[in-house]
Design a protein around this motif. Structure first.
Motif, mmCIF file in Angstrom:
data_model
loop_
_atom_site.group_PDB
_atom_site.id
_atom_site.type_symbol
_atom_site.label_atom_id
_atom_site.label_comp_id
_atom_site.label_asym_id
_atom_site.label_seq_id
_atom_site.Cartn_x
_atom_site.Cartn_y
_atom_site.Cartn_z
ATOM 1 N N PHE A 51 -4.286 2.317 0.379
ATOM 2 C CA PHE A 51 -3.590 3.154 1.354
ATOM 3 C C PHE A 51 -3.646 2.513 2.736
ATOM 4 O O PHE A 51 -4.660 1.949 3.132
ATOM 5 C CB PHE A 51 -4.236 4.544 1.410
ATOM 6 C CG PHE A 51 -3.693 5.416 2.512
ATOM 7 C CD1 PHE A 51 -2.445 6.012 2.395
ATOM 8 C CD2 PHE A 51 -4.434 5.634 3.676
ATOM 9 C CE1 PHE A 51 -1.936 6.817 3.409
ATOM 10 C CE2 PHE A 51 -3.928 6.436 4.701
ATOM 11 C CZ PHE A 51 -2.679 7.031 4.560
ATOM 12 N N ASN A 87 0.821 -1.205 0.000
ATOM 13 C CA ASN A 87 0.000 0.000 0.000
ATOM 14 C C ASN A 87 0.858 1.260 0.000
ATOM 15 O O ASN A 87 2.003 1.257 0.455
ATOM 16 C CB ASN A 87 -0.902 0.036 1.244
ATOM 17 C CG ASN A 87 -1.836 -1.140 1.330
ATOM 18 O OD1 ASN A 87 -2.812 -1.232 0.589
ATOM 19 N ND2 ASN A 87 -1.555 -2.069 2.237
ATOM 20 N N PHE A 88 0.265 2.355 -0.479
ATOM 21 C CA PHE A 88 0.832 3.674 -0.261
ATOM 22 C C PHE A 88 0.673 3.965 1.228
ATOM 23 O O PHE A 88 -0.411 3.795 1.794
ATOM 24 C CB PHE A 88 0.069 4.683 -1.120
ATOM 25 C CG PHE A 88 0.328 6.135 -0.787
ATOM 26 C CD1 PHE A 88 1.550 6.574 -0.301
ATOM 27 C CD2 PHE A 88 -0.667 7.083 -0.993
ATOM 28 C CE1 PHE A 88 1.782 7.906 -0.003
ATOM 29 C CE2 PHE A 88 -0.451 8.419 -0.702
ATOM 30 C CZ PHE A 88 0.769 8.832 -0.200
ATOM 31 N N ILE A 96 2.307 1.309 -7.618
ATOM 32 C CA ILE A 96 1.348 2.342 -7.216
ATOM 33 C C ILE A 96 1.889 3.720 -7.561
ATOM 34 O O ILE A 96 1.167 4.595 -8.051
ATOM 35 C CB ILE A 96 1.033 2.235 -5.714
ATOM 36 C CG1 ILE A 96 0.196 0.984 -5.441
ATOM 37 C CG2 ILE A 96 0.322 3.487 -5.201
ATOM 38 C CD1 ILE A 96 -0.158 0.778 -3.989
ATOM 39 N N LEU A 97 3.178 3.924 -7.324
ATOM 40 C CA LEU A 97 3.787 5.228 -7.610
ATOM 41 C C LEU A 97 3.649 5.592 -9.080
ATOM 42 O O LEU A 97 3.411 6.762 -9.421
ATOM 43 C CB LEU A 97 5.260 5.201 -7.213
ATOM 44 C CG LEU A 97 6.054 6.489 -7.442
ATOM 45 C CD1 LEU A 97 5.490 7.624 -6.595
ATOM 46 C CD2 LEU A 97 7.527 6.277 -7.143
ATOM 47 N N PHE A 129 0.221 6.976 -9.584
ATOM 48 C CA PHE A 129 -0.169 8.066 -8.689
ATOM 49 C C PHE A 129 0.641 9.340 -8.928
ATOM 50 O O PHE A 129 0.096 10.452 -8.913
ATOM 51 C CB PHE A 129 0.006 7.620 -7.233
ATOM 52 C CG PHE A 129 -0.471 8.614 -6.224
ATOM 53 C CD1 PHE A 129 -1.808 8.672 -5.859
ATOM 54 C CD2 PHE A 129 0.404 9.512 -5.632
ATOM 55 C CE1 PHE A 129 -2.270 9.600 -4.936
ATOM 56 C CE2 PHE A 129 -0.037 10.438 -4.704
ATOM 57 C CZ PHE A 129 -1.375 10.488 -4.360
ATOM 58 N N PHE A 154 5.927 4.263 -1.123
ATOM 59 C CA PHE A 154 5.157 3.779 -2.269
ATOM 60 C C PHE A 154 5.713 2.462 -2.791
ATOM 61 O O PHE A 154 6.927 2.368 -3.041
ATOM 62 C CB PHE A 154 5.238 4.769 -3.440
ATOM 63 C CG PHE A 154 4.499 6.055 -3.272
ATOM 64 C CD1 PHE A 154 3.154 6.156 -3.620
ATOM 65 C CD2 PHE A 154 5.156 7.179 -2.795
ATOM 66 C CE1 PHE A 154 2.486 7.362 -3.498
ATOM 67 C CE2 PHE A 154 4.501 8.383 -2.654
ATOM 68 C CZ PHE A 154 3.152 8.481 -3.008
#
Length: 486
Positions: A422, A321-322, A377-378, A381, A373
């Motif tokens: 998250f 998760n972030f 995901i990064l 995002f 991150f």
């Protein structure tokens, strides 16, 4: 064939121990490895360092246009301010790098200036299939460490290992990979990624998170230099398993030589980056997330340079998760966020979170001083975050008197616009160094301390906290800093 003074040409080391047939086989193996990487030497200009003349003849027979030979000693003596009209080379081949690693590292300014774009560096050691018995007996302790040392040195200079075989190594510029035709570009990148865990102790997977990259963005002035060195030293001293992670320090616009030397002591990768925007220095942190090296890692951890690590953070990184901590207080008021969401035509989220210190209800609004991150995901995002940050800077009136928190407000907008998985970090992963007394502060044993301006000119952290655990951690850091300070 162009050769320097024959005194500058070294025969293969320990040539007395090798008969002529072994000598020829050794040279042929070097040529074969070169051809396996370069494919075709026709028309190529080649610099051969520490080879006998026979090797130059073999290269010319293989189609090379021009071969120049010299010793590494004469190569070291070249003026490091080589002009751009200096002879440049398609291939640089260096023989017997076994005892040259420190010299090789110091010569990279020259190497990068005389190697043409798309060029190759070929290295060999005495450890080949026909000479391994002789040389392995003579140098076994150092050889076991050499591949990792080589890969680390070249990686710091933006080169990757394209091929490795029995003591022979071929390197290309990382930035040149995209120019090689498929499938060669993919082979080079795959080779490098597969070599990371076994070749470089700082690149190893740490626990269950995979390859971890830690970074910060700093300015080239005494205040931020002190803070950055505090952070880097704290990672290496108190980071536990995370102390093995690669650290990237992005310095805005330029860096003093003394600062670079200090960072180098801790194995830091330095990148000079452009200022994100003159009107909002805090947004420079986004430059870290633009580094192409991110592709080589699994988990990306950003830290403000006014933080220190005082325990191993890996137990709090889930790798899925972030992760970030909710801001300590509502530094961007709810009413201002209402205007922002109206302006960007986004639905206002519920105030389902609580600020870390003031304990006020808030929407998703995180402190951007510690951000973690997973790479995948990064990738989705970050472009959204960057776009909102750039637009908010252009429309700073939207934030009224709270413009300094622009990159945190844009982080919230990005999360609402592009929701990702998250997980909130606990306070101990972004512990605010404040003088107030609260149960949450008193009971917290921090992992990462965010001390802001609370340090002196020598870098010592002001021990103002009411947490007895944090006081011990700060004292341990200060004691270590005093011990190593001149």
């Amino acid at each position: 064939m162009i050769y320097s003074d024959t005194q500058l040409l070294n025969r293969i080391p320990d040539n007395n121990q090798l008969n002529k047939d072994q000598n020829h086989i050794y040279l042929k193996e070097t040529l074969d490895l070169t051809l396996s990487i370069v494919s075709n030497l026709r028309g190529k200009n080649i610099l051969a360092i520490n080879f006998c003349e026979n090797f130059g003849s073999m290269l010319l027979s293989a189609g090379a246009k021009n071969v120049q030979g010299e010793s590494f000693q004469s190569f070291e003596l070249k003026d490091s301010s080589i002009q751009t009209d200096q002879q440049t080379w398609d291939v640089i081949i260096i023989n017997y790098v076994f005892d040259m690693i420190p010299k090789l590292e110091n010569s990279f300014d020259i190497i990068k200036k005389i190697l043409r774009p798309g060029g190759y560096i070929i290295l060999n050691t005495p450890y080949s299939s026909n000479t391994k018995d002789i040389f392995n007996k003579k140098f076994p302790p150092f050889y076991n460490k050499m591949p990792g040392n080589l890969f680390e040195i070249f990686f710091k200079q933006d080169f990757i290992c394209a091929k490795e075989k029995k003591g022979f190594y071929g390197f290309v510029r990382r930035s040149d990979i995209k120019h090689y035709a498929a499938p060669k570009n993919k082979l080079y990148l795959d080779k490098y990624l597969s070599s990371l865990p076994k070749s470089n102790s700082h690149q190893e997977s740490v626990q269950g998170t995979g390859r971890l990259m830690i970074g910060c963005v700093t300015e080239n002035n005494p205040k931020y230099q002190r803070q950055t060195l505090n952070l880097v030293q704290s990672i290496r001293w108190f980071g536990g398993n995370s102390s093995k992670a690669d650290i990237y320090v992005c310095i805005v616009e330029r860096a003093d030589d003394d600062f670079l030397k200090e960072l180098k002591k801790f194995g830091v990768f330095v990148r000079i980056v452009k200022r994100f925007n003159q009107n909002h220095p805090q947004s420079n942190k986004l430059r870290f997330f633009e580094l192409p090296e991110i592709d080589f890692y699994d988990i990306i951890m950003f830290l403000d340079c006014d933080t220190i690590i005082v325990q191993d953070p890996l137990n709090y990184i889930d790798g899925k998760n972030f992760q970030a901590e909710i801001a300590a207080g509502a530094t961007v008021p709810h009413e201002v966020f209402k205007d922002l969401f109206d302006h960007y035509h986004l639905k206002m989220p519920d105030r389902s979170y609580t600020t870390a210190l003031s304990r006020a209800p808030t929407i998703w609004y995180c402190n951007a001083g510690v951000l973690i991150f997973p790479k995948e995901i990064l990738k989705s995002f970050f472009p959204v975050w960057r776009n909102y940050t750039e637009d908010l800077i252009k429309n700073k009136h939207l934030l009224k008197d709270y413009f300094q928190f622009c990159e945190q407000a844009s982080l919230t907008l990005s999360f609402v616009k592009n929701p990702v998985s998250f997980k909130k970090l606990p306070m101990k992963m972004n512990f605010p160094l404040v003088g107030r007394s609260s149960l949450a502060i008193q009971q917290c044993d921090p992992v990462i301390i965010h001390y802001h301006h609370r340090s002196d000119e020598s870098g010592l952290i002001h021990n103002v906290t009411k947490s007895p655990y944090a006081r011990i951690r700060i004292q341990e850091f200060n004691n270590m800093l005093k011990k190593v300070s001149p």
